[in-house]
Design an enzyme around this catalytic site. Sequence first.
Site, PDB file in Angstrom:
ATOM      1  N   GLY A   1       0.749  -1.273   0.137  1.00 27.42           N
ATOM      2  CA  GLY A   1       0.042  -0.136   0.068  1.00 27.42           C
ATOM      3  C   GLY A   1       0.781   1.168  -0.132  1.00 27.42           C
ATOM      4  O   GLY A   1       2.048   1.184   0.326  1.00 27.42           O
TER       5      GLY A   1
ATOM      6  N   THR B   1       7.800   6.029  -2.613  1.00 22.56           N
ATOM      7  CA  THR B   1       9.011   6.478  -1.651  1.00 22.56           C
ATOM      8  C   THR B   1      10.510   5.993  -1.808  1.00 22.56           C
ATOM      9  O   THR B   1      10.567   5.355  -3.005  1.00 22.56           O
ATOM     10  CB  THR B   1       8.782   5.812  -0.398  1.00 22.56           C
ATOM     11  OG1 THR B   1       9.184   6.228   0.845  1.00 22.56           O
ATOM     12  CG2 THR B   1       8.925   4.134  -0.608  1.00 22.56           C
ATOM     13  N   TYR B   2      11.521   6.603  -1.373  1.00 22.76           N
ATOM     14  CA  TYR B   2      12.773   6.378  -1.588  1.00 22.76           C
ATOM     15  C   TYR B   2      13.425   5.266  -0.718  1.00 22.76           C
ATOM     16  O   TYR B   2      12.978   5.372   0.616  1.00 22.76           O
ATOM     17  CB  TYR B   2      13.565   7.495  -1.547  1.00 22.76           C
ATOM     18  CG  TYR B   2      15.001   7.230  -1.356  1.00 22.76           C
ATOM     19  CD1 TYR B   2      15.733   6.922  -2.722  1.00 22.76           C
ATOM     20  CD2 TYR B   2      15.768   7.610  -0.197  1.00 22.76           C
ATOM     21  CE1 TYR B   2      17.260   6.782  -2.678  1.00 22.76           C
ATOM     22  CE2 TYR B   2      17.058   7.297  -0.219  1.00 22.76           C
ATOM     23  CZ  TYR B   2      17.883   6.983  -1.484  1.00 22.76           C
ATOM     24  OH  TYR B   2      19.134   6.682  -1.331  1.00 22.76           O
ATOM     25  N   HIS B   3      14.167   4.301  -0.982  1.00 23.08           N
ATOM     26  CA  HIS B   3      15.074   3.679  -0.096  1.00 23.08           C
ATOM     27  C   HIS B   3      16.408   3.723  -0.685  1.00 23.08           C
ATOM     28  O   HIS B   3      16.738   3.580  -1.667  1.00 23.08           O
ATOM     29  CB  HIS B   3      14.632   1.871  -0.336  1.00 23.08           C
ATOM     30  CG  HIS B   3      13.013   1.737   0.034  1.00 23.08           C
ATOM     31  ND1 HIS B   3      12.506   2.212   1.137  1.00 23.08           N
ATOM     32  CD2 HIS B   3      11.989   1.146  -0.656  1.00 23.08           C
ATOM     33  CE1 HIS B   3      11.196   2.076   1.386  1.00 23.08           C
ATOM     34  NE2 HIS B   3      10.777   0.961   0.179  1.00 23.08           N
TER      35      HIS B   3
ATOM     36  N   ILE C   1       5.403   3.401   6.374  1.00 24.68           N
ATOM     37  CA  ILE C   1       4.695   2.250   6.611  1.00 24.68           C
ATOM     38  C   ILE C   1       4.142   1.910   5.318  1.00 24.68           C
ATOM     39  O   ILE C   1       3.364   2.714   4.820  1.00 24.68           O
ATOM     40  CB  ILE C   1       3.726   2.092   7.736  1.00 24.68           C
ATOM     41  CG1 ILE C   1       4.437   2.474   9.070  1.00 24.68           C
ATOM     42  CG2 ILE C   1       3.032   0.885   7.716  1.00 24.68           C
ATOM     43  CD1 ILE C   1       3.595   2.401  10.214  1.00 24.68           C
ATOM     44  N   GLY C   2       4.307   0.730   4.720  1.00 22.25           N
ATOM     45  CA  GLY C   2       3.626   0.312   3.469  1.00 22.25           C
ATOM     46  C   GLY C   2       3.384  -1.148   3.631  1.00 22.25           C
ATOM     47  O   GLY C   2       4.573  -1.865   3.486  1.00 22.25           O
TER      48      GLY C   2
ATOM     49  N   GLY D   1       6.601  -3.723   5.021  1.00 26.15           N
ATOM     50  CA  GLY D   1       6.712  -3.212   6.159  1.00 26.15           C
ATOM     51  C   GLY D   1       6.992  -1.847   6.501  1.00 26.15           C
ATOM     52  O   GLY D   1       6.194  -0.941   6.114  1.00 26.15           O
TER      53      GLY D   1
ATOM     54  N   CYS E   1       5.239   9.820  -0.635  1.00 27.77           N
ATOM     55  CA  CYS E   1       4.013   9.510  -0.196  1.00 27.77           C
ATOM     56  C   CYS E   1       2.811  10.539  -0.393  1.00 27.77           C
ATOM     57  O   CYS E   1       1.806  10.659   0.144  1.00 27.77           O
ATOM     58  CB  CYS E   1       4.078   9.351   1.480  1.00 27.77           C
ATOM     59  SG  CYS E   1       5.514   8.350   1.901  1.00 27.77           S
TER      60      CYS E   1
END
Length: 234
Positions: free
Chosen positions: A83, A87-89, A163-164, A175, A193
């Site tokens: 969900g 976003t960035y990681h 949180i996703g 997570g 987001c």
Amino acid sequence: MEKLVKLMLPKDGAPVEWRSSDGLVPYEEAVALMEARVEAIAAGTAYELVWLLEHPPLYTAGTSARMSDLLSKDLPVHKSGRGGELTYHGPGQRIAYVMLDLNRRRPDLRAFVCGLENWLIATLACLGIRGERRAGRVGVWVPRPDKPKGAAGEIAEDKIAAIGIRVRRWISFHGVALNVAPDLAPYRGIVPCGITAAHLGVTSLRDLGVSASMEAVDAALRENFEPMFGETAR
């Protein structure tokens, strides 16, 4: 809220496996492992799992993502079944992929997300940061009175943890992502987001002046996970 969190404790005593990976784990590899583990948990052939890791720099697009929010093509973009939006990681961000059987606890997404937020808030408190939740905004936020206020006088706030999640047969996966000391510049390549308000941004422990090792963050995550979700074991 406390009642909702208590509903996330398991109905039996089986422990949750706790795993940490060194180095940078490719996103596709992580998704493949999660998919396989969810099937095994559902079949009763594997324990639940919390997997701590870091990814190489990339963007992920959740099921609500709008590609018009992608402002840069400098990094690879991976469509994700979780969900949320874009976003960035990247290195310096602690990802915790949480594969839990909600049938052991309570098949209640609201309670689960609340539990994840409380877990992160408690972890941040151990590290000297007061994280807060906000109605209508999933994740954990930090007030920033040191930054300019919003157009209507709102106090600036930065998101420190996202949180996703996804749930299949009431087994969770994907997570949370806690910004420890990542490069924050890549967030400028997206509308993170879906947040467009000028007084809302993104921060990290390092940005807030907290020098915490990843090992210290991991220890705080584990310490605060168990009261909310149950015993862990390696």
